[in-house]
Design an enzyme around this catalytic site. Structure first.
Site, short mmCIF file in Angstrom:
data_model
loop_
_atom_site.label_atom_id
_atom_site.label_comp_id
_atom_site.label_asym_id
_atom_site.label_seq_id
_atom_site.Cartn_x
_atom_site.Cartn_y
_atom_site.Cartn_z
N GLY A 117 3.98 -4.09 0.95
CA GLY A 117 4.16 -2.64 0.93
C GLY A 117 4.82 -2.17 -0.35
N TYR A 166 11.00 3.98 -2.84
CA TYR A 166 12.33 3.41 -3.06
C TYR A 166 12.28 1.90 -3.30
CZ TYR A 166 13.85 7.92 -1.41
OH TYR A 166 14.05 9.26 -1.29
N GLY A 167 11.09 1.29 -3.32
CA GLY A 167 11.04 -0.13 -3.61
C GLY A 167 9.85 -0.81 -2.98
N VAL A 195 8.17 -4.02 -0.59
CA VAL A 195 8.45 -4.75 0.65
C VAL A 195 7.69 -6.07 0.61
CG1 VAL A 195 8.36 -4.70 3.17
CG2 VAL A 195 8.73 -2.57 1.89
N LYS A 218 12.89 -5.50 1.99
CA LYS A 218 12.70 -4.37 1.08
C LYS A 218 13.60 -4.55 -0.13
CE LYS A 218 12.57 -0.03 2.56
NZ LYS A 218 13.05 1.31 3.01
N ASP A 227 11.70 11.99 7.07
CA ASP A 227 10.56 11.40 6.35
C ASP A 227 9.59 10.78 7.35
OD1 ASP A 227 9.08 10.87 4.11
OD2 ASP A 227 10.13 9.00 3.60
#
Length: 497
Positions: free
Chosen positions: A204, A208-209, A211, A224, A320
């Site tokens: 993923g 924000y980063g 996975v 993550k 979100d």
């Protein structure tokens, strides 16, 4: 009554047992300043059972000097009630007339010893406690499997964002934060679990980063990776998931820090994100989701939101909610993930909190949130309504389409606007709804699809006050799910018959 005069002064005497005669001579022993040979003189009233020896022993006085000073003709004959004077240098140890018993003196010494002993014992206990706590903290810093306890968010947040954020200090600082269940993992173990963050294990990519799929201590996990500049989102996710535990919220297993990154370790959802199953699933190797499974996913997500909206205090708003943040486990049960943007509602779910900035994904944002920045649980209900529309149609919240007469330029089409135009049609909304239904759906009940579409419409109402609470959404979806299961069983019975 009588009056006695001497060169030292006049004294008025009163005797109750005798009547004084004016011509009678009364002899009184008066202690005067001529007794220079002794440092101290004590006046003592003889009690029953006292002897000269016991009295002098009690006050550490000399037997002969006491007899001479009191002019006792027979020192062995003293009587209760007599007043005698006890001279001697040992009297400086006695400051009160009541201190006649040496037991008092001994008791005072014992009390002093007890106080001193207790003080020393308490001091020793404090030293041992400090030493044990220091040893425990030191071991915890160096033990990968150690549990961690609550720390200070503000100081840690400032530290994580500083320029001196080195690996050695990150691991020790992070381990001072957090939870009853989460575990601090060493950086090298995270690297080993992901084969040094191999691209083949990347499952993923978010804002924000990245996975990664990893195996930590024999368990499949999702790791993550976030830049240390995202320490605010890191701490938010960590803080929330250490406090909330629900079967429809992703479970936090632990966290780590190393290099220039922060790491959150979650339970692994084997079937990935819901968005991958709705938008071109065949490209990703997934089979289309059945209708009953879609309703179950919607119900699971609704229960997770209901939990943070209504059963936690302070209340939480995820901010979100979207199909890419709804993960599916091996049984296709939904779990809400990514709590980096959570907002707290201290007083009531319906009392708005003003956001400092607008966050979230376009296409899912409630109009009042975009307009005024006001965050309530009802703004989250709007986002959930968009998710339900995606479950029905298989389309994205915002999709690109070619502009009329110009194939080179595209514009975004809102799924909400498209669905509302269909459901607000007064002539034949059912037929139009079926036209935009996900073509991968093969078995469904028309009325149940329409009920779910109307529920989604209520969730995205422009007036947030008219939107249902998540508890009402859960009730509606439970009814639709039960009817869907009954309808599926009926269809299967007809096929086998």
């Amino acid at each position: 009554m009588g009056e006695v005069s001497s060169k030292f002064g006049s004294f008025v005497l009163e005797k109750k047992d005798k009547t004084l005669i004016p011509t009678q001579i009364v002899t009184l022993d008066l202690l005067c300043s001529c007794s220079k040979s002794f440092d101290y003189v004590l006046t003592y009233k003889v009690e029953s059972g006292d002897t000269r020896f016991t009295i002098c022993s009690r006050f550490q006085a000399d037997l002969d000097k006491t007899a001479m000073f009191n002019r006792l003709e027979n020192p062995n004959l003293i009587y209760a009630g007599d007043v005698i004077f006890i001279p001697g240098p040992g009297l400086q140890n006695f400051t009160r007339l009541e201190d006649k018993d040496p037991i008092v003196k001994e008791t005072s010494k014992s009390q002093i010893l007890i106080v001193v002993g207790s003080t020393l014992a308490a001091f020793t206990f404090i030293l041992l406690t400090v030493a044990l706590l220091f040893l425990k903290y030191y071991k915890r810093m160096g033990t990968p499997q150690s549990k961690v306890y609550p720390g200070r968010l503000n100081s840690l947040c400032c530290y994580l964002g500083s320029s001196q954020f080195h690996t050695k200090f990150k691991e020790s600082a992070i381990s001072s934060f957090s939870s009853e269940k989460a575990t601090v993992f060493p950086y090298h173990e995270v690297c080993d679990a992901t084969s040094n963050f191999s691209t083949s294990l990347k499952i993923g990519q978010g804002s924000y980063g990245s996975v990664y799929l990893g195996k930590l201590r024999g368990i499949d996990v999702a790791i993550k990776q976030m830049k240390n500049t995202k320490s605010k989102e890191f701490l938010s996710d960590l803080n929330i998931l250490c406090k909330v535990h629900h079967s429809n919220l992703i479970e936090l297993i632990g966290y780590a820090a190393g290099g220039d990154s922060l790491f959150l370790i979650y339970e692994y959802a084997q079937n990935g994100a819901l968005s991958d199953h709705l938008h071109r699933p065949s490209i990703r190797g997934y089979k289309p989701l059945a209708w009953t499974t879609r309703v179950q996913i919607a119900l699971d997500a609704a229960k997770g939101l209901e939990y943070i909206h209504e059963y936690r205090k302070p209340y939480y708003v995820h901010r979100d909610v979207k199909t890419s943040n709804i993960l599916l486990d091996s049984n296709f049960r939904a779990k809400i993930a990514d709590f980096g943007l959570v907002k707290l509602l201290e007083h009531s779910p319906e009392v708005a909190a003003v956001a400092s900035r607008i966050v979230g994904a376009f296409g899912y944002l409630a109009p009042e949130y975009v307009r005024d920045g006001c965050v309530t649980t009802k703004s989250e209900v709007y986002s959930f309504g968009v998710v339900v529309m995606e479950l029905i149609t298989g389309q994205q919240a915002l999709s690109k389409e070619a502009s009329p007469g110009n194939d080179q330029y595209t514009e975004h089409r809102s799924l909400v606007d498209h669905m509302l135009s269909i459901l607000n049609d007064t002539q034949n909304p059912m037929d139009k709804l079926l036209e935009c239904l996900d073509p991968n759906l093969t078995q469904y009940h028309r009325d149940l699809v329409f009920q779910m579409a109307l529920l989604a419409k209520d969730c995205v109402d422009d007036n947030w006050r008219r939107r249902p609470d998540m508890s009402n959404v859960v009730i509606s979806l439970s009814s639709i799910l039960n009817s869907s299961k009954a309808n599926t069983y009926y269809v299967r019975t007809l096929i086998h018959a």
